[in-house]
Design an enzyme around this catalytic site. Structure first.
Site, PDB file in Angstrom:
ATOM      1  N   ASP A 179       0.929  -1.225   0.129  1.00 28.08           N
ATOM      2  CA  ASP A 179      -0.060  -0.004   0.092  1.00 28.08           C
ATOM      3  C   ASP A 179       0.919   1.153  -0.001  1.00 28.08           C
ATOM      4  OD1 ASP A 179      -0.320   1.118   3.205  1.00 28.08           O
ATOM      5  OD2 ASP A 179      -0.019  -0.986   3.082  1.00 28.08           O
ATOM      6  N   GLU A 215      -8.199   4.735  11.499  1.00 31.08           N
ATOM      7  CA  GLU A 215      -7.218   4.692  12.684  1.00 31.08           C
ATOM      8  C   GLU A 215      -6.879   5.806  13.275  1.00 31.08           C
ATOM      9  OE1 GLU A 215      -3.067   4.606  10.962  1.00 31.08           O
ATOM     10  OE2 GLU A 215      -3.946   4.710   8.987  1.00 31.08           O
TER      11      GLU A 215
END
Length: 215
Positions: free
Chosen positions: A21, A108
């Site tokens: 990613d 997050e």
């Protein structure tokens, strides 16, 4: 030897499909140089919050597709903006006809807004985001998250959405016994063609199962 055992957790024998990613933090990537065994998919940052666009998304997206690497675009969800506003930001930027893997929401605490500014109904805002995105792209959104956020907000929530879990210490084990689909197992990967450290990820399944997930 614990270190050796840890490395074996995410070997290609156990997880034949692995990928990366990336965002603008990786700078310009030489996509044509990437080892196709190590990079069988790429999650690429597209958007954040209500109006931020990742400066390298369009280049990364185009180059990854040109290199025949299956792609997904992820949105960093800001806890102080409405889900609807954030979904519109993503839809305006991520083409519906070129996604291989489902859209991704990144949930997050790291890099997020101060607790005092958070929306009171965070789960409600996330749910609204998912509804709009899933209606537009006709795919169930993958939820990327950390163990910390999962424990506080996601236990027994959104059961139909696949989970991509970050755990750089050990093999993931979600508190509600749920299966995970992707595992971000390190943030210190090295790959030829990328000049910075990069996150490495494993898909929890076979190559055939991954092929079914890719549209």
């Amino acid at each position: 030897n614990k270190g050796y055992r840890m490395m074996n957790y995410h070997s290609f024998d156990d997880y034949p499909v692995q990928g990366i990613d990336v965002s603008h933090h990786q700078h310009r990537i030489e996509w044509s140089k990437l080892d196709k065994q190590k990079v069988q998919f790429a999650f690429i940052k597209a958007t954040e919050g209500g109006n931020h666009k990742d400066s390298l998304f369009q280049i990364n997206w185009r180059e990854a597709i040109r290199s025949n690497i299956p792609v997904a675009a992820y949105h960093f969800f800001t806890f102080c903006k409405e889900g609807e506003e954030q979904a519109r930001n993503y839809i305006h930027y991520v083409p519906r006809d070129s996604i291989d893997l489902p859209p991704v929401i990144d949930l997050e605490y790291g890099g997020n807004c101060q607790e005092a500014n958070r929306k009171p109904d965070l789960i409600g805002e996330i749910r609204r985001f998912l509804q709009i995105i899933e209606d537009h792209y006709q795919r169930k959104v993958i939820i990327y998250t950390t163990n910390e956020f999962y424990k506080k907000y996601l236990v027994n929530q959104f059961p139909e959405n696949p989970i991509w879990i970050r755990d750089i210490v050990s093999k993931p084990n979600l508190p509600d016994g749920r299966n995970w689909m992707f595992w971000q197992y390190t943030n210190k990967g090295r790959i030829d063609g990328i000049n910075t450290l990069v996150d490495l990820n494993a898909f929890n399944g076979s190559k055939d199962e991954f092929a079914q997930l890719v549209k």
